[in-house]
Design a protein around this motif. Sequence first.
Motif, mmCIF file in Angstrom:
data_model
loop_
_atom_site.group_PDB
_atom_site.id
_atom_site.type_symbol
_atom_site.label_atom_id
_atom_site.label_comp_id
_atom_site.label_asym_id
_atom_site.label_seq_id
_atom_site.Cartn_x
_atom_site.Cartn_y
_atom_site.Cartn_z
ATOM 1 N N LEU A 79 0.824 -1.209 0.000
ATOM 2 C CA LEU A 79 0.000 0.000 0.000
ATOM 3 C C LEU A 79 0.857 1.257 0.000
ATOM 4 O O LEU A 79 0.544 2.243 -0.679
ATOM 5 C CB LEU A 79 -0.931 0.003 1.215
ATOM 6 C CG LEU A 79 -2.022 -1.074 1.227
ATOM 7 C CD1 LEU A 79 -2.798 -1.026 2.535
ATOM 8 C CD2 LEU A 79 -2.966 -0.902 0.044
ATOM 9 N N GLN A 80 1.943 1.239 0.768
ATOM 10 C CA GLN A 80 2.833 2.397 0.797
ATOM 11 C C GLN A 80 3.405 2.675 -0.581
ATOM 12 O O GLN A 80 3.449 3.822 -1.035
ATOM 13 C CB GLN A 80 3.967 2.166 1.792
ATOM 14 C CG GLN A 80 3.591 2.365 3.246
ATOM 15 C CD GLN A 80 4.794 2.235 4.150
ATOM 16 O OE1 GLN A 80 5.620 1.339 3.986
ATOM 17 N NE2 GLN A 80 4.912 3.126 5.119
ATOM 18 N N VAL A 88 -0.104 5.673 4.696
ATOM 19 C CA VAL A 88 -0.564 4.407 5.259
ATOM 20 C C VAL A 88 -0.013 4.331 6.670
ATOM 21 O O VAL A 88 1.193 4.463 6.881
ATOM 22 C CB VAL A 88 -0.070 3.214 4.416
ATOM 23 C CG1 VAL A 88 -0.610 1.906 4.965
ATOM 24 C CG2 VAL A 88 -0.450 3.389 2.959
#
Length: 198
Positions: A79-80, A88
Amino acid sequence: MTHSIPFTMLLLVLCVAEAGCVHRIQVRPLPIGVSSITIHRTVQPVISPIAMEGADHRPGIALLEWSHLDLKQAVFRYLQQRGTFTSVSPDPADLTLRVATKLRLTSRSGLYHYRILLQAEVSEDARLIKSYRAEHTAAGSSARWVTASDRDPIETALRGALEDLMRQIEEDGAIYLGRTEQPLQRPSHDKDTPSTGR
């Protein structure tokens, strides 16, 4: 004394054999590319323990260990690096992304197949906004002799499922913002873009 040495060796061989029958994996799925939009909200991923079923539970088949911590770290890193949200965080954030992961291992046509199913919910202040379902299957090898024979297809399947999940969330980007905000479109660099060079 002489009888204890062979017995000790036998115990050692059994321990090594037992350890060799467990594939403890760690994965690092990286996004294929960055998000085409930025949703200007922070997100906290909450990852449930992995549910596994399939051929690795049969007697005589190498066991598979995939820790909850490794899955959480893998999703967090993904996600980062994808950049869908402004940040995040492991702490409470604007949005909460809850993800349940199921891994099913099957054997067909002479190969092992690894299917990852993600069931996700995005919420704000404990209010559910939308639910998602994403999945991906990757083919492995004909035999699970070494750890990589499990790790590589699982990493591929997890990456594919995360790509599917995040594409769905990005398509809904506008619903996660206020009425006056819109997701920021990342600039595209194509051949029609005017050149600023001299």
